[in-house]
Design an enzyme around this catalytic site. Structure first.
Site, mmCIF file in Angstrom:
data_model
loop_
_atom_site.group_PDB
_atom_site.id
_atom_site.type_symbol
_atom_site.label_atom_id
_atom_site.label_comp_id
_atom_site.label_asym_id
_atom_site.label_seq_id
_atom_site.Cartn_x
_atom_site.Cartn_y
_atom_site.Cartn_z
ATOM 1 N N ARG A 38 0.812 -1.215 0.000
ATOM 2 C CA ARG A 38 0.000 0.000 0.000
ATOM 3 C C ARG A 38 0.854 1.278 0.000
ATOM 4 O O ARG A 38 0.419 2.297 -0.520
ATOM 5 C CB ARG A 38 -0.956 0.006 1.187
ATOM 6 C CG ARG A 38 -2.091 -0.972 0.965
ATOM 7 C CD ARG A 38 -3.081 -0.971 2.096
ATOM 8 N NE ARG A 38 -4.329 -1.583 1.652
ATOM 9 C CZ ARG A 38 -5.329 -1.866 2.466
ATOM 10 N NH1 ARG A 38 -5.242 -1.585 3.744
ATOM 11 N NH2 ARG A 38 -6.427 -2.419 1.996
ATOM 12 N N LYS A 175 -17.670 -16.125 3.611
ATOM 13 C CA LYS A 175 -19.110 -15.898 3.779
ATOM 14 C C LYS A 175 -19.760 -15.289 2.551
ATOM 15 O O LYS A 175 -19.304 -14.269 2.046
ATOM 16 C CB LYS A 175 -19.336 -14.921 4.934
ATOM 17 C CG LYS A 175 -19.028 -15.493 6.304
ATOM 18 C CD LYS A 175 -19.005 -14.344 7.253
ATOM 19 C CE LYS A 175 -19.392 -14.678 8.668
ATOM 20 N NZ LYS A 175 -19.527 -13.418 9.416
ATOM 21 N N GLY A 320 -8.575 -8.403 0.279
ATOM 22 C CA GLY A 320 -7.304 -8.471 0.981
ATOM 23 C C GLY A 320 -6.708 -9.864 0.989
ATOM 24 O O GLY A 320 -5.506 -10.037 0.712
ATOM 25 N N GLY A 343 -13.098 -3.845 0.854
ATOM 26 C CA GLY A 343 -14.480 -3.368 0.894
ATOM 27 C C GLY A 343 -14.776 -2.337 -0.181
ATOM 28 O O GLY A 343 -15.841 -2.353 -0.797
HETATM 29 P P1 ADP Z 1 -11.038 -11.571 0.618
HETATM 30 O O1 ADP Z 1 -10.302 -10.906 1.738
HETATM 31 O O2 ADP Z 1 -10.141 -11.900 -0.544
HETATM 32 O O3 ADP Z 1 -12.274 -10.811 0.213
HETATM 33 P P2 ADP Z 1 -12.526 -13.252 2.411
HETATM 34 O O4 ADP Z 1 -12.118 -12.379 3.550
HETATM 35 O O5 ADP Z 1 -13.925 -13.221 1.966
HETATM 36 O O6 ADP Z 1 -11.555 -12.993 1.152
HETATM 37 O O7 ADP Z 1 -12.238 -14.773 2.784
HETATM 38 C C1 ADP Z 1 -10.964 -15.236 3.119
HETATM 39 C C2 ADP Z 1 -11.023 -16.313 4.145
HETATM 40 O O8 ADP Z 1 -11.897 -17.366 3.757
HETATM 41 C C3 ADP Z 1 -9.664 -16.946 4.328
HETATM 42 O O9 ADP Z 1 -9.202 -16.656 5.637
HETATM 43 C C4 ADP Z 1 -9.917 -18.427 4.132
HETATM 44 O O10 ADP Z 1 -9.240 -19.245 5.076
HETATM 45 C C5 ADP Z 1 -11.411 -18.543 4.314
HETATM 46 N N1 ADP Z 1 -11.962 -19.746 3.647
HETATM 47 C C6 ADP Z 1 -12.008 -19.989 2.327
HETATM 48 N N2 ADP Z 1 -12.547 -21.207 2.096
HETATM 49 C C7 ADP Z 1 -12.839 -21.744 3.296
HETATM 50 C C8 ADP Z 1 -13.413 -22.988 3.727
HETATM 51 N N3 ADP Z 1 -13.791 -23.911 2.849
HETATM 52 N N4 ADP Z 1 -13.589 -23.173 5.058
HETATM 53 C C9 ADP Z 1 -13.206 -22.237 5.937
HETATM 54 N N5 ADP Z 1 -12.663 -21.049 5.600
HETATM 55 C C10 ADP Z 1 -12.472 -20.809 4.300
HETATM 56 MG MG MG Z 2 -10.740 -10.849 3.856
#
Ligand code: ADP
Ligand code: MG
Length: 372
Positions: A38, A175, A320, A343
């Site tokens: 960043r 989620k 992230g 976000g």
């Molecule tokens: P980003 O930051 O790229 O938007 P998220 O914050 O939505 O991604 O999700 C990332 C998290 O999701 C990671 O910490 C990862 O471990 C978790 N994750 C992905 N698949 C699974 C799974 N099948 N079970 C539990 N956690 C998961």
């Molecule tokens: Mg995340």
């Protein structure tokens, strides 16, 4: 709609004091910066201003000090790194040490801009927040978006307006509820969705499949059912890697036995997803395909990241954890755009605008010398 002023709209910046809102909210381990992405991302704008004779002071938030000074969130480590990368550029103390920042207090904004002639926002990752340092200065000072913010807006709004087709969104992460808004917005513009990560289990549940003890969101099952009936192509995994009821590593189909937990897409799904990515002309990826922090469950995310690097498609990564995964695999230079905002990138894709952009459109210089 008024246009957003760019750096050239500031006129002659020589000898001017410029307040540059940056997003230096870097990951810290104690006082060690674990990733300076960043800080480096703000350098082109700093260099643009500096080389034209402007006197630049950066301002950023760091962490969540909740409106009180807290040495744990001091900008000290960032200031030290910035001094190496851009000597002579000032950095103000953590904006969130003052409760006025998050409360969008006009008095705080007034104090912040004291002594400054111009304002530049290059803090894409904070521009979805109507905080004082984001929306306050453009009410008074001639303002512009920096080069980073400009590129983020171009790329992300470009996905909404004229993507080369086929356009595919690859979504994962923990989620579906975090991402529902953007999923619904993307559904209108993509040719297909690819779903991995834990969110696939909520879709499986909507299809009536057994998911064992995998992470899922019961209150989102109906939503997933509706998405599946939308008529869009939605690619779901057809194999899953995880652990069985005894905690032993195992590969499953799409029906998980009782007590099993799915932590990654399986090798068959990873290969199928990577084919979809290879055949697309635009790909947006947000959210890891599995719990990639554990090496046993990183393969799905690595395969998808490699396809993002290899495809001829225009590739954009937001989020992230997805960006961290890409960097962990050494592939961050092999995609077209890695967004600096988690976000903010989702909100811009979903709504097509951000409070920080709206504020810049209202700046005193916004429509100077422009007929549009
Ligand atoms: P980003 O930051 O790229 O938007 P998220 O914050 O939505 O991604 O999700 C990332 C998290 O999701 C990671 O910490 C990862 O471990 C978790 N994750 C992905 N698949 C699974 C799974 N099948 N079970 C539990 N956690 C998961
Ligand atoms: Mg995340």
């Amino acid at each position: 709609m008024a246009r957003i002023p760019v750096l050239d709209d500031l006129g002659d910046v020589n000898g001017k004091r410029v307040l540059l809102r940056t997003d230096f909210n870097v990951p810290l381990d104690g006082t060690t910066i674990t990733d300076d992405f960043r800080i480096r991302a703000a350098l082109p704008t700093i260099e643009w201003l500096d080389s034209r004779g402007a006197d630049v002071a950066c301002a950023s938030h760091l962490g969540r000090p909740k409106g009180k000074p807290n040495p744990e969130f001091s900008m000290g480590p960032v200031r030290a790194r910035l001094a190496e990368l851009a000597p002579g550029v000032e950095l103000l103390e953590n904006l969130r040490f003052d409760p006025g920042e998050e409360a969008n207090d006009p008095d705080f904004a007034a104090r912040l801009i004291e002594g400054f002639d111009l304002y530049v926002n290059d803090a894409f990752g904070a521009s979805h927040r109507a905080h004082a340092s984001i929306v306050g200065p453009p009410k008074v000072l001639p303002s512009a978006m920096g080069l980073l913010l400009q590129r983020e807006v171009e790329v992300l709004l470009g996905l909404r307006t004229n993507p080369k087709r086929p356009f595919v969104a690859v979504l994962g992460g923990a989620k579906i509820s975090d991402k529902l808004g953007v999923v619904e917005a993307l559904l209108d513009v993509v040719d297909a969705l690819v779903i991995g990560g834990a969110m696939c289990f909520t879709f499986f549940a909507a299809q009536g499949k057994s998911i064992g003890d995998s992470l899922f969101e019961p209150d989102q099952v109906d939503t997933c059912a509706r998405l599946l009936e939308s008529g869009k192509t939605i690619h779901l995994p057809d194999d899953i890697v995880g652990v069985d009821a005894d905690g032993v590593f195992a590969t499953f189909g799409t029906r998980l036995p009782e007590g099993a937990k799915g932590y990654d897409i399986g090798p068959g799904s990873a290969a199928a997803f990577s084919d979809v990515i290879m055949e697309s002309r635009t790909v947006f990826w947000n959210g890891p395909m599995g719990m990639f922090e554990d090496e046993r469950f990183a393969a799905g995310t690595r395969t998808v990241a490699q396809a993002m690097a290899d495809t001829k498609a225009f590739t954009v990564v937001g989020g992230g954890d997805s960006a961290a995964a890409l960097a962990q695999f050494g592939l961050d230079d092999d995609v077209d755009h890695v967004s600096t905002g988690g976000g903010a990138s989702l909100e811009l894709l979903e709504l097509g605008d951000l409070p920080g952009l709206e504020a810049l459109r209202g700046a005193p210089n916004a429509n100077a010398g422009d007929a549009s």
